[in-house]
Enzyme design. Structure first.
Site, short mmCIF file in Angstrom:
data_model
loop_
_atom_site.label_atom_id
_atom_site.label_comp_id
_atom_site.label_asym_id
_atom_site.label_seq_id
_atom_site.Cartn_x
_atom_site.Cartn_y
_atom_site.Cartn_z
N GLY A 119 -56.67 54.57 -2.63
CA GLY A 119 -56.55 53.00 -2.08
C GLY A 119 -57.22 52.91 -0.90
O GLY A 119 -58.31 53.12 -0.59
N SER A 120 -56.53 51.96 -0.06
CA SER A 120 -57.34 51.37 0.90
C SER A 120 -57.66 52.27 1.98
O SER A 120 -58.42 52.08 3.09
CB SER A 120 -56.60 50.21 1.69
OG SER A 120 -56.34 49.21 0.80
#
Lengths: 377, 611
Positions: free
Chosen positions: B325-326
């Site tokens: 993810g981020s």
């Protein structure tokens, strides 16, 4: 000597005898070898849980070894002499190749993978080293001069040290003794022999006590027998002694070995097979087995004495000597008077590599004996 | 080669050879005589003694088990020890009626049927007259109950053995591991002499990785016994050598903080010492009690563990592979700076979605209405997807992939434990080989925000974070700090450390942005900045479990718990002089900011407090 005379007569008169003679087979030797092979089959049947697998595999190996023996028996000894230096050089090159590219098995680098089959050059060198020394010494005065002794010793040391590097102490010992025995037969002076033997014996304990550290001693002990677990070693000897001792004078009979004991005896069909033999056949059986070995050795030495030229004589003497070292070291180790070194009981233990070499040696012996030119004695 | 011709005295030669042969033959006979003497000594003089030993099995060589090494944490607290325990053992050769005896034993003590089955199965691998454990960890009542009836059970006895105990149980189960019964497969590859008296072997974790060091070496004792197999006299003994003790880098207090902080969530927490790479925390949750395995886990217990939807046996830290993810964004941002694709002042307008030229598909930002005008600092602080879509497209998958590769993504970290997974770092080549497809530009976009094919293990993520905090200095995580063998410290081979060439201003810009994630009012993890007097650099992340369709909206309330996103957080602190790096994954925790970040914050706080 009487037995041998009879065998000679037998060879002269019987039909089979003359056939075998055409095949360049020496009957007394063949009889000795067959006796050992029969014993080997009996032992393998007994140790292999009465299954045929060991027997079948061993028969296949014996077939290959037997064919090799007959082929070599047909070769004129002068051919061996001519190719000695080539065979020796090839052997040494292969030994170097093993160290560089060989397969590692059981912690030692001994095998050369030739695609179709795997090959142990150290086996081949057991025969080609005495060939080389015999070839070299037979070209010079007998007994050899100092110069020749030193050069011959170098020819022995090269393959020996290469095999020590693998490491395979048992084979190195056999190669060294096969080469040294040629020097002995060539008449190396007693003074020299005794001095070197004593100095080696005297130096070993000095070196052990004063120059080696504890961990080095441990290493040497492990080095003597890399296959066996150090913790397991004392264990095997106890079990081996129980097996042999419980056999008593007459043994427990064929297949009468107490499996419960032999469960503790690893290598019971290979290096420790003598313990099983001693348990089943007792002291009497052991004496019989030793008698067969003595018979083969005596016949071999007889062939050596009868040989016509220096080369054949030296080579034959050395091959017989190697055979003796095999038997002596193996039995000595199993009964606990020699350290454990991975040397099988010749022609009885399960396994192919040493058997092929031994049969090749007997092939050469037969060749020497059956290719004699008729000369007035 | 011409041979030197010699005139030989063949008479002399013959004479020498003959005399040598005769002498040698006599010498051989003399040596064989030596063999025969020895054989007579063994077989005639020693016969009755050896015969007795053989027939009555009077000499038993038993293996003396070594004591397994202790595992300690960083501060010397015991993580794995050996406790005495009573076990009921049977020597089958001394039992006349095995079935009957087992039946009667079952009437005295409660022995589950499966223990009987296991006993019968294990019997095969024991030597004759070996004592085979039937029931372990007997209670004092059981011991007393059997003691009274012992004389009625020949061949059955109670033995005191040392068994492995893990005082922290669930807390350290995956990392410390456990020992369990040796199975048939393992038995084939083990050195038989060492394991004759040891019935267990390290199965996972440190117990498995350092099995050879912890185990020690078996001793032997030669015992004289009576016909019933009872020892009368010890004839000789080789002492066993105890295994070495291992001190880990793990801090069990910190481990507990992390474990408790995960609360009801499953997931993983890893914390690394930035200087050395030593693993301070390695939590994989859900966990299990490793003590269950030590003396053979019952079928019911095992089935419960194995079928639990929480997957307690699964080591999430080394084998769990999650989309980053981020949390990948700081690394992607750094790639952009290093490849001069962007600089800190370059801005972009984020409308809440991104479109490839001439394509209708909208790549969404997590913030529906967009972030407006953003630069790289804001893009990391607020985790703007659109900025990273744009940048990774410009960067291209080849640059992206090779840059992330340097940080160890897609590769095992090389930690001193077994069974680690490599994760997955996609590349053009990877896709061609494994999917037999070309690489699409859209895949570059989603790779740029840590979604798509990319998968990381928590350990990998922690190591990459550590590398960033160290400004390119890569550490290899390890657990064994010190090995003490008989008061002597054994040298541990330290892994080779490498450094990535990075421009220090670029790294500092990224670290500043990560500080803003925590300490700026717009930062996604601002809530953890309260009440701390040091700065944390961090990055939140959310890993999709459930793919939202183009015309749908992700509604947290409506989807089932096990479809919710994973919450991630990476962090290191203090930002100006980092000491510790942390990676947290809370499965189905929805948002990195609310669930994962506070866990990391607690670990960091505790660690810096101790310092």
């Amino acid at each position: 000597m009487k037995i041998e005379h009879r065998a000679e007569q037998f060879k002269e008169h019987s039909l089979i005898g003359s056939l075998l003679r055409k095949l360049h087979i020496d009957i007394p030797l063949l009889i000795g070898l067959l006796l050992l092979l029969i014993l080997s089959f009996m032992m393998l049947y007994s140790t292999g849980n009465k299954e045929a697998t060991l027997l079948i595999r061993q028969s296949a190996r014996m077939g290959v070894a037997g064919v090799l023996m007959i082929v070599l028996a047909h070769v004129d000894p002068r051919q061996f002499q001519r190719f000695s230096i080539l065979l020796y050089s090839v052997g040494v090159i292969l030994l170097v190749a093993v160290l560089l590219v060989g397969d590692v098995g059981k912690g030692a680098q001994r095998w050369l993978d030739l695609g179709v089959f795997r090959f142990q050059p150290s086996e081949m060198i057991k025969i080609t080293t005495p060939m080389m020394i015999a070839w070299y010494l037979s070209g010079h005065e007998i007994p050899p001069k100092w110069r020749h002794i030193i050069i011959a010793a170098t020819f022995i040391l090269i393959p020996t040290l290469l095999i020590v590097r693998e490491p395979d102490l048992g084979t190195a010992l056999l190669v060294a003794s096969s080469g040294a025995s040629v020097l002995y037969f060539a008449g190396l002076s007693w003074r020299f022999l005794l001095t070197s033997a004593f100095s080696l014996a005297a130096l070993a304990p000095v070196y052990w006590h004063f120059f080696m550290r504890e961990y080095q001693k441990d290493r040497v002990l492990t080095f003597l027998n890399p296959e066996a677990d150090p913790m397991g070693k004392g264990y095997h000897i106890i079990q081996s002694k129980i097996a042999i001792g419980s056999g008593g004078g007459y043994g427990k009979g064929w297949q009468g070995n107490t499996q419960s004991q032999l469960d503790f005896l690893p290598e019971s069909s290979t290096d420790f097979i003598f313990a099983v033999f001693a348990e089943e056949f007792g002291l009497l059986g052991c004496l019989g087995l030793l008698a067969v070995y003595i018979f083969i050795i005596a016949r071999g030495l007889y062939i050596a004495v009868q040989a016509q030229d220096t080369y054949s004589r030296l080579l034959a003497g050395s091959l017989v000597c190697t055979f003796f070292v095999y038997a002596f070291v193996n039995i000595g180790m199993v009964i606990g008077i020699l350290p454990v070194v991975g040397i099988p009981l010749p022609l009885i233990s399960y396994g192919g590599t040493s058997m092929v070499t031994l049969f090749a040696g007997f092939g050469i012996l037969m060749s020497i004996h059956t290719h004699k030119k008729i000369l007035p004695s | 080669m011409r041979r030197h011709q010699v005139i030989k005295d063949s008479f002399l030669e013959n004479r020498i050879f003959l005399s040598r042969t005769v002498i040698l033959f006599v010498f051989m006979l003399f040596l064989i005589g030596g063999l025969i003497t020895r054989l007579i000594y063994l077989q005639v003089a020693g016969h009755s003694r050896y015969h007795g030993m053989a027939t009555n099995n009077r000499i038993k060589v038993t293996s003396v088990p070594p004591t397994r090494g202790i595992i300690y944490d960083k501060h010397g607290r015991i993580l794995a020890e050996n406790l005495p325990s009573y076990s009921l053992e049977v020597i089958p050769e001394q039992v006349a009626d095995m079935e009957g005896t087992l039946k009667r034993l079952q009437s005295v003590l409660s022995i589950p049927e499966e223990k009987i089955e296991a006993f019968k199965k294990h019997r095969k691998r024991y030597k004759h007259f070996d004592s085979i454990p039937l029931l372990m960890q007997l209670s004092n009542t059981d011991v007393a109950r059997f003691a009274v009836l012992r004389h009625t059970f020949p061949g059955v006895d109670i033995h005191a053995r040392l068994i492995r105990h893990y005082p922290y149980a669930e807390l350290t189960a995956h990392v410390v591991g456990y020992v369990g019964r040796i199975n048939e497969q393992e038995l084939k590859t083990l050195p038989a002499a060492e394991y004759r008296s040891i019935h267990t072997i390290g199965k996972i974790g440190v117990e498995r990785a350092y099995e050879d060091i912890l185990r020690g070496h078996a001793g032997y004792s030669e015992i004289e016994t009576n016909a019933q197999g009872k020892p009368i006299n010890e004839l000789g003994k080789i002492e066993s050598v105890p295994g070495a003790d291992i001190f880990l880098t793990l801090d069990v207090d910190l481990q507990k903080v992390a474990y408790d902080a995960l609360a009801e969530f499953n997931g993983a927490v890893v914390a690394l010492d930035l200087q050395t790479g030593g693993v301070l925390v390695q939590v994989s949750k859900a966990s299990f009690d490793p003590n269950l395995f030590v003396s053979g886990i019952s079928y019911v217990d095992y089935k419960a563990l194995n079928t639990s939807k929480n997957k307690p046996l699964f080591d999430r830290v080394l084998r769990g592979q999650y989309p980053p993810g981020s949390t990948l964004k700081p690394f992607i941002g750094l790639a952009g700076l290093e490849h001069n694709i962007t600089h800190m002042h370059q801005t972009l307008f984020c409308p809440g979605y991104y479109q490839l030229p001439n394509k209708a598909h909208k790549y969404r930002d997590w913030k529906k209405w967009g972030h407006g005008k953003v630069n790289l600092d804001i893009a990391i602080t607020q985790s703007c997807d659109v900025y990273f879509y744009d940048m990774s497209l410009a960067l291209g998958i080849d640059n992206l992939s090779s840059f992330l590769h340097k940080f160890g993504f897609g590769q095992k970290t090389g930690i001193d434990l077994k069974g680690e997974k490599a994760g997955l770092l996609p590349s053009r080549e990877w896709k061609r080989i494994h999917r037999e497809q070309a690489w699409y530009p859209g895949e570059t976009l989603i790779t740029g925000i840590g979604q798509g094919f990319t998968q990381v293990t928590p350990m990998q993520l922690a190591r990459a974070t550590a590398t960033l905090a160290n400004k390119g200095y890569i550490v290899t995580p390890y657990l064994a700090q010190k090995i003490i063998d008989a008061d002597r410290e054994i040298e541990i081979k330290k892994p080779v450390q490498k450094t990535i060439e990075l421009k220090s201003t670029n790294v500092q810009d990224i670290i500043n942005a990560m500080v803003h994630v925590v300490h700026s009012p717009r930062g996604t993890a601002k809530r953890i900045a309260k009440n701390i007097d040091y700065q944390i650099a961090g990055k939140t992340g959310t890993a999709q479990v459930y793919t939202v369709k183009q015309d749908e909206e992700y509604n947290e309330e409506e989807i089932a718990f096990n479809m919710r996103d994973h919450a991630l957080f990476i962090a290191f602190a203090p930002a100006d002089n980092p000491k510790i790096a942390v990676a947290v994954i809370a499965e189905h925790g929805s948002h990195g900011s609310s669930i994962a970040a506070p866990i990391a914050a607690k670990v960091i706080k505790q660690y810096l407090l101790d310092k």
